[in-house]
Motif scaffolding. Structure first.
Motif, short mmCIF file in Angstrom:
data_model
loop_
_atom_site.label_atom_id
_atom_site.label_comp_id
_atom_site.label_asym_id
_atom_site.label_seq_id
_atom_site.Cartn_x
_atom_site.Cartn_y
_atom_site.Cartn_z
N ASN A 27 0.77 -1.22 -0.06
CA ASN A 27 -0.13 0.06 0.04
C ASN A 27 0.59 1.04 0.05
O ASN A 27 1.99 1.33 0.58
CB ASN A 27 -0.88 -0.08 1.16
CG ASN A 27 -1.58 1.04 1.44
OD1 ASN A 27 -1.24 2.03 2.19
ND2 ASN A 27 -2.80 1.46 0.84
N CYS A 28 0.45 2.26 -0.70
CA CYS A 28 1.23 3.55 -0.57
C CYS A 28 1.66 4.17 0.67
O CYS A 28 2.45 4.74 0.65
CB CYS A 28 0.45 4.56 -1.46
SG CYS A 28 -1.16 4.97 -1.02
N GLN A 29 1.07 4.04 1.74
CA GLN A 29 1.10 4.58 3.02
C GLN A 29 2.19 3.65 3.77
O GLN A 29 3.19 4.24 4.06
CB GLN A 29 0.09 4.38 3.99
CG GLN A 29 -1.36 5.07 3.48
CD GLN A 29 -1.11 6.72 3.69
OE1 GLN A 29 -0.13 7.18 4.31
NE2 GLN A 29 -1.83 7.55 2.81
N TRP A 31 -1.89 -10.16 -2.96
CA TRP A 31 -1.65 -8.81 -2.17
C TRP A 31 -3.24 -8.37 -1.97
O TRP A 31 -3.87 -8.32 -0.97
CB TRP A 31 -1.03 -7.95 -2.99
CG TRP A 31 -0.79 -6.46 -1.79
CD1 TRP A 31 0.14 -6.24 -0.94
CD2 TRP A 31 -1.82 -5.51 -1.63
NE1 TRP A 31 -0.30 -5.30 -0.11
CE2 TRP A 31 -1.19 -4.81 -0.60
CE3 TRP A 31 -3.15 -5.10 -2.22
CZ2 TRP A 31 -2.11 -3.45 -0.65
CZ3 TRP A 31 -3.81 -4.15 -2.19
CH2 TRP A 31 -3.26 -3.30 -1.10
N MET A 91 -5.78 -8.54 1.28
CA MET A 91 -6.33 -7.21 1.74
C MET A 91 -7.74 -7.63 2.29
O MET A 91 -8.21 -7.17 2.95
CB MET A 91 -6.29 -6.35 0.57
CG MET A 91 -6.87 -5.14 0.98
SD MET A 91 -7.29 -3.87 -0.39
CE MET A 91 -8.12 -4.66 -1.62
N THR A 95 -4.98 -2.62 4.76
CA THR A 95 -3.65 -2.84 4.01
C THR A 95 -2.31 -2.45 4.58
O THR A 95 -1.32 -2.23 3.80
CB THR A 95 -3.82 -1.44 2.82
OG1 THR A 95 -3.99 -0.41 3.54
CG2 THR A 95 -5.00 -1.73 2.12
N ASP A 96 -2.55 -2.42 6.04
CA ASP A 96 -1.15 -2.29 6.64
C ASP A 96 -0.42 -3.38 6.97
O ASP A 96 -0.28 -4.05 8.03
CB ASP A 96 -1.39 -1.56 8.19
CG ASP A 96 -1.47 0.03 7.70
OD1 ASP A 96 -1.13 0.67 6.98
OD2 ASP A 96 -2.21 0.77 9.07
N ASN A 105 2.62 -6.32 4.89
CA ASN A 105 3.72 -6.34 3.71
C ASN A 105 4.31 -7.76 3.72
O ASN A 105 3.96 -8.44 4.56
CB ASN A 105 4.75 -5.21 3.69
CG ASN A 105 5.54 -5.02 2.50
OD1 ASN A 105 5.29 -5.46 1.59
ND2 ASN A 105 6.90 -4.58 2.77
#
Length: 222
Positions: free
Chosen positions: A139-141, A201, A205, A211-212, A214
């Motif tokens: 996720n982008c964050q 991924w 989700m 989405t936190d 990885n």
């Protein structure tokens, strides 16, 4: 450093804001600056990030020393073509996009996939660019703040140019990624593997409901 972030969606805006916070000069590239300014989501973001500029793709690419491809993967080639090869040659392109194809609904498929990748397609189409694929598996964050995910986890690099990958690695460190978290997979063809992580991924989700998260590669040795 002067960065041009191509793409005005949540990914591009998140990365651009992080670059601004680190003191870089940032311009966001878009097809139609007027239409982008009229969007409520972008207008709110611009008020919070007044230092960031906005320009059409060719002007943004001209102004950036390093480019970030945050466009939707299905339109990345068109956006870079619009940016004009004269403004691309010799520059590093950090490709964080994925070739998600939503034409048959959700979940999306990938196109290209398996025997090709978006990273490779960009490198072939624009041989003057120094393409580095990274950050596309999260996720982008999390891209810009890896501490959102507890414990050890990894970010991948793919690309042909060693100096370009060194520069991108340093940027990742400034985002908060420790040296041990950055795994260089090799040439740009290894982008096939990281792009093909997107289906799992998306399933994760849906299962986790957030989405936190990885990927962590256990057993990494150096």
């Amino acid at each position: 450093m002067r960065y041009a972030v191509l793409g005005t969606g949540i990914v591009g805006r998140t990365v651009a804001a992080r670059l601004v916070s680190l003191g870089h000069e940032v311009v966001i590239g878009t097809r139609d600056p007027g239409a982008t300014r009229a969007r409520a989501d972008f207008a709110d973001w611009q008020r919070a990030n007044p230092q960031a500029g906005l320009a059409a793709f060719p002007e943004a690419a001209r102004r950036g020393d390093t480019l970030v491809n945050a466009t939707a993967g299905q339109v990345s080639i068109a956006a870079l073509t619009e940016a004009d090869a004269a403004h691309l040659d010799g520059k590093i392109l950090i490709d964080i996009a994925n070739p998600l194809d939503f034409s048959h609904g959700f979940p999306p498929t990938l196109d290209p996939v398996d025997k090709d990748s978006l990273g490779e397609l960009i490198q072939r189409t624009f041989p003057g660019l120094r393409v580095v694929k990274t950050l596309n598996t999260m996720n982008c964050q999390v891209m810009v703040d890896p501490a959102r995910v507890a414990g050890e986890h990894h970010v991948f690099l793919s690309g042909e140019d060693a100096e370009a990958k060194k520069n991108v690695r340093e940027l990742l460190h400034s985002f908060g990624w420790p040296e041990a978290a950055v795994l260089d997979l090799g040439g740009i063809e290894t982008a096939r593997g990281t792009e093909m992580l997107l289906p799992i991924w998306l399933r994760l989700m849906g299962t986790l409901g957030h989405t936190d998260f990885n990927f962590h590669i256990q057993g990494v040795t150096r």
